[in-house]
Write an enzyme that holds these catalytic residues in place. Sequence first.
Site, PDB file in Angstrom:
ATOM      1  N   TYR A   2      -9.897 -29.343  26.526  1.00  0.00           N
ATOM      2  CA  TYR A   2     -10.252 -29.901  27.837  1.00  0.00           C
ATOM      3  C   TYR A   2     -11.236 -31.065  27.712  1.00  0.00           C
ATOM      4  O   TYR A   2     -12.154 -31.036  26.893  1.00  0.00           O
ATOM      5  CB  TYR A   2     -10.922 -28.829  28.705  1.00  0.00           C
ATOM      6  CG  TYR A   2      -9.934 -27.871  29.334  1.00  0.00           C
ATOM      7  CD1 TYR A   2      -8.943 -28.306  30.192  1.00  0.00           C
ATOM      8  CD2 TYR A   2     -10.029 -26.506  29.062  1.00  0.00           C
ATOM      9  CE1 TYR A   2      -8.049 -27.415  30.770  1.00  0.00           C
ATOM     10  CE2 TYR A   2      -9.150 -25.605  29.632  1.00  0.00           C
ATOM     11  CZ  TYR A   2      -8.156 -26.070  30.489  1.00  0.00           C
ATOM     12  OH  TYR A   2      -7.282 -25.192  31.050  1.00  0.00           O
ATOM     13  N   LYS A  28     -29.852   0.320  29.253  1.00  0.00           N
ATOM     14  CA  LYS A  28     -29.332  -0.198  30.522  1.00  0.00           C
ATOM     15  C   LYS A  28     -28.131  -1.122  30.254  1.00  0.00           C
ATOM     16  O   LYS A  28     -27.918  -1.563  29.118  1.00  0.00           O
ATOM     17  CB  LYS A  28     -30.438  -0.935  31.277  1.00  0.00           C
ATOM     18  CG  LYS A  28     -31.075  -2.083  30.520  1.00  0.00           C
ATOM     19  CD  LYS A  28     -32.419  -2.476  31.121  1.00  0.00           C
ATOM     20  CE  LYS A  28     -32.985  -3.687  30.386  1.00  0.00           C
ATOM     21  NZ  LYS A  28     -34.364  -3.980  30.792  1.00  0.00           N
TER      22      LYS A  28
HETATM   23  C1  LIG Z   1     -35.136  -3.959  29.624  1.00  0.00           C
HETATM   24  C2  LIG Z   1     -36.425  -3.232  29.612  1.00  0.00           C
HETATM   25  C3  LIG Z   1     -36.952  -2.736  28.411  1.00  0.00           C
HETATM   26  C4  LIG Z   1     -36.354  -3.072  27.061  1.00  0.00           C
HETATM   27  O1  LIG Z   1     -36.659  -4.421  26.789  1.00  0.00           O
HETATM   28  P1  LIG Z   1     -36.246  -5.132  25.414  1.00  0.00           P
HETATM   29  O2  LIG Z   1     -36.940  -6.435  25.497  1.00  0.00           O
HETATM   30  O3  LIG Z   1     -34.769  -5.262  25.465  1.00  0.00           O
HETATM   31  O4  LIG Z   1     -36.706  -4.267  24.316  1.00  0.00           O
HETATM   32  C5  LIG Z   1     -38.096  -1.967  28.473  1.00  0.00           C
HETATM   33  N1  LIG Z   1     -38.703  -1.716  29.657  1.00  0.00           N
HETATM   34  C6  LIG Z   1     -38.234  -2.201  30.824  1.00  0.00           C
HETATM   35  C7  LIG Z   1     -38.958  -1.887  32.074  1.00  0.00           C
HETATM   36  C8  LIG Z   1     -37.089  -2.973  30.843  1.00  0.00           C
HETATM   37  O5  LIG Z   1     -36.631  -3.460  32.000  1.00  0.00           O
END
Ligand SMILES: *Cc1c(COP(=O)(O)O)cnc(C)c1O
Length: 367
Positions: free
Chosen positions: A244, A35
């Site tokens: 800054y 994702k």
């Molecule tokens: C993001 C996500 C994962 C992967 O999680 P990680 O902690 O990055 O391994 C797996 N299952 C779901 C439903 C997620 O939203």
Amino acid sequence: MARASLTIDLDAITANWRALAAIAGPRVEAAAVLKADAYGLGTARVGPALRAAGVRSFFVALAEEGAALRAAIGPGPSIRVLSGLMPGDAALCREAALTPCLNSPEQLGEFESDLAGAPCSVQIDSGMQRLGFAPADLSACAERLRALRPDLVMSHLACADLPHPRNTLQLERFAAGSALLPGIPRSLAATPGILLGPGWHFDLVRPGVGLFGGLPFAAARPVVRLALPVIQTRAVEPGEAVGYGAAWIAERPSVVATVSGGYADGLLRAIGGGIGGGIGGRIEATGIFLYAGDVACPMIGRVSMDLITVDVTELASVPPRLEILNARQGVDDLASAAGTIGYEILTALGDRYERVYNGAALPLDPA
Ligand SMILES: *Cc1c(COP(=O)(O)O)cnc(C)c1O
């Protein structure tokens, strides 16, 4: 050129996938969660590399991300959409052969009317109150769901990075909920859940951050290097202030390098002690370094939108680029300096970087 370069090691990503798959063992399928454009590292390159390494199941958050991944990897592997079937997604799911993870009675109804006959998965809520069928809705819809012959029933753990009593509570609820959909492969663990042990693995595990070198998979191979060009170097007299808020003041004759990269590139202002430090707030040390080869040079002062300042007084000569991410200092080091998690540093990595991929993706095996 002032553009910084982000080097992404595809071989390290596939090695991390193999290592996580080995922890899960031969009876468990290891998927890959890509994702948010593969956690910011680029679905178009990461997807094919993992596909060639043997990944047969991918997960994304949005149907649009799924379509981009499908274009990159071609037909064959399953691509599941965690947000499920949202209004307007059916055509994209059909065209790109995406599998929605149905989350609610509404999404089930939408699937039955718009996508009947296509593959689907089912997400159930085991206690995170975020996505998935609530227990009562699952009972009410179980018969209709069974009729669709879902290819996976899954849930997600809220506290798997800690030894937490909620983990066992969620495990029990997942066992009870998934029992309403008997004979369907089950999945509960993301990266942290894989590390909890075999009781959490079920039939398929869903690593994301561990593929990309992030905690809690401490044994991961580092994946990213980020080199920031030095734009200018200057001698700074004792008592002069840098950046800054005049937040860093030289105590000795110093040499300060200004490098190209800043909070607009995902190098969060909080990394430089920006949180709470108003005008005049002093920053002693950020704890973050920029590397000239093996030599660690302290980052000093505030992070600007496009610039970071570095104390290079100890260097005999200043190289054209200094590294802020490498094998010595990873995304979790930047994260802890900024009071966040490696996931956020990864997904914030900016669009302005030149992306360089190391490690050739093998040609796709015949699908
Ligand atoms: C993001 C996500 C994962 C992967 O999680 P990680 O902690 O990055 O391994 C797996 N299952 C779901 C439903 C997620 O939203």
